[in-house]
Design a protein around this motif. Structure first.
Motif, PDB file in Angstrom:
ATOM      1  N   GLY A 107       7.258  -1.311  -9.541  1.00 44.74           N
ATOM      2  CA  GLY A 107       7.918  -2.782  -9.733  1.00 44.74           C
ATOM      3  C   GLY A 107       9.396  -2.650  -9.376  1.00 44.74           C
ATOM      4  O   GLY A 107       9.677  -1.677  -8.828  1.00 44.74           O
ATOM      5  N   PHE A 108      10.026  -3.785  -9.654  1.00 47.76           N
ATOM      6  CA  PHE A 108      11.463  -3.945  -9.289  1.00 47.76           C
ATOM      7  C   PHE A 108      12.414  -2.663  -9.782  1.00 47.76           C
ATOM      8  O   PHE A 108      13.223  -2.615  -9.215  1.00 47.76           O
ATOM      9  N   ILE A 109      11.997  -2.678 -11.110  1.00 47.90           N
ATOM     10  CA  ILE A 109      12.735  -1.685 -11.817  1.00 47.90           C
ATOM     11  C   ILE A 109      12.800  -0.286 -11.418  1.00 47.90           C
ATOM     12  O   ILE A 109      13.830   0.546 -11.453  1.00 47.90           O
ATOM     13  N   ALA A 110      12.072   0.010 -10.381  1.00 50.22           N
ATOM     14  CA  ALA A 110      11.618   1.283  -9.842  1.00 50.22           C
ATOM     15  C   ALA A 110      12.593   1.788  -9.025  1.00 50.22           C
ATOM     16  O   ALA A 110      13.295   2.704  -8.694  1.00 50.22           O
ATOM     17  N   ASP A 111      13.502   0.693  -8.318  1.00 57.03           N
ATOM     18  CA  ASP A 111      14.453   0.821  -7.270  1.00 57.03           C
ATOM     19  C   ASP A 111      15.581   1.463  -7.981  1.00 57.03           C
ATOM     20  O   ASP A 111      16.545   2.041  -7.262  1.00 57.03           O
ATOM     21  N   LYS A 112      15.661   1.130  -9.302  1.00 52.36           N
ATOM     22  CA  LYS A 112      17.063   1.596  -9.864  1.00 52.36           C
ATOM     23  C   LYS A 112      16.930   3.157 -10.100  1.00 52.36           C
ATOM     24  O   LYS A 112      17.863   3.948 -10.326  1.00 52.36           O
ATOM     25  N   HIS A 113      15.591   3.515 -10.471  1.00 50.45           N
ATOM     26  CA  HIS A 113      15.274   4.760 -10.741  1.00 50.45           C
ATOM     27  C   HIS A 113      15.417   5.737  -9.552  1.00 50.45           C
ATOM     28  O   HIS A 113      15.988   6.881  -9.410  1.00 50.45           O
TER      29      HIS A 113
END
Length: 337
Positions: A10-16
């Motif tokens: 999801g969207f938070i994976a981009d930060k990871h």
């Protein structure tokens, strides 16, 4: 080289993904999501899976798995990952109840793997200055603290996905929006002795609370006041943390608790305070918090130590939130054992 995998794209994976790429000694090895349409990444060398067990069974070289799925799934996936002897970084909140959070810590300990929780706000420059002051006993004896989150999340936010605002998968304003602020409150103030809370669902069509208040008694004898809401019209108003002691009154505020609003500290000259405020004003975000979390996990593995934001750090705000809601439902003050 520490090999990372991400489950939940999801969207938070981009930060990871960005944090892993920004960290020396870290490499993104694989990604996993049950929805194959989400398995898009601009690196053909990254392996793609729709089955977590298969990804872990096929690739023993994976060292760390970052769990980025909806909150209600964190506990079960942590157990699966730990079974394969992989270290774990899980997004906030660690779990939606203290029982699951305890099980996550226990399984990590039993399997001999490290468990880190994503509470990146600890690494913001203003917060780090408060931490340094606290560590130097700059507050003296503390009387009380205040944690406030006055934000807006309209109905359209909750309607984006069926799991948002549910008790099983997401939680309310305390578990979702305010948990970072509560993590900071506990990080500075220490263990809780008791709490009295009230929560309500006033505006949004969700299962969980959209406004909450709480009065906390810490083991130190200091008191705390909590206010959290996603009902603020028409947009985010503020997030703040205030701490009041014998020799210091400090408030970090702004829409995202980024700036030093008050720094009345014994021994500080006016020009020193203005210099501090100006420095943070010029770089309020500092180094990205997710980068700091990834870097710390790499160091924790190489140095064989606990992560800086451990499973216990994830458990503490979950337990506090659980107690606030329990107090509201029962009308009783909840005492921590």
């Amino acid at each position: 080289m520490i090999q990372f995998a991400i489950v939940g794209m999801g969207f938070i994976a981009d930060k990871h993904i960005a944090a892993i790429r920004n960290t020396e000694g870290a490499n993104l090895f694989a990604i996993c999501d049950t929805n194959p349409e989400r398995l898009t990444i601009d690196d053909e060398n990254v392996l793609k899976y729709t089955d977590l067990d298969k990804m872990l069974a096929d690739n023993p070289q994976i060292d760390v798995v970052n769990i980025c799925v909806p909150s209600g799934l964190h506990a079960n996936l942590t157990k699966i990952v730990a079974k394969y002897k992989k270290h774990i970084i899980t997004e906030k909140p660690m779990a939606l109840n203290s029982g699951d959070a305890k099980e996550m810590m226990e399984v990590a300990r039993h399997e001999g793997v490290k468990l880190a929780i994503v509470h990146p706000n600890r690494y913001r420059p203003a917060i780090m200055e408060v931490r340094k002051l606290m560590d130097a006993n700059g507050f003296g004896k503390i009387s009380h603290a205040n944690a406030t989150v006055r934000w807006n999340r309209g109905q359209e936010y909750y309607d984006q996905a069926p799991w948002r605002g549910t008790k099983k998968f997401d939680g309310g304003v305390l578990m979702n929006q305010a948990i970072h602020n509560l993590d900071l409150l506990l990080w500075f103030m220490g263990p809780v002795k008791s709490v009295q809370g009230m929560v309500a669902t006033r505006f949004r069509d969700i299962e969980t609370e959209d406004v909450a208040t709480g009065i906390v008694e810490f083991e130190s004898g200091a008191l705390g006041v909590i206010e959290a809401a996603t009902t603020i019209y028409p947009q985010n108003l503020e997030e703040s943390l205030s701490i009041f002691g014998e020799t210091a009154s400090v408030k970090v505020s702004g829409k995202n608790a980024l700036f030093i609003e008050t720094w009345d500290v014994e021994g500080y000259k006016e020009e020193e305070v203005e210099s501090l405020k100006s420095r943070i004003q010029n770089d309020p975000w500092g180094k990205k918090g997710h980068d700091c979390i990834i870097e710390d996990m790499v160091a924790a593995i190489n140095e064989n130590r606990e992560p800086a934001v451990s499973g216990l750090d994830g458990y503490n705000p979950v337990r506090l939130i659980e107690a606030i809601i329990e107090s509201s439902e029962t009308g009783k003050r909840i005492t921590f054992s």
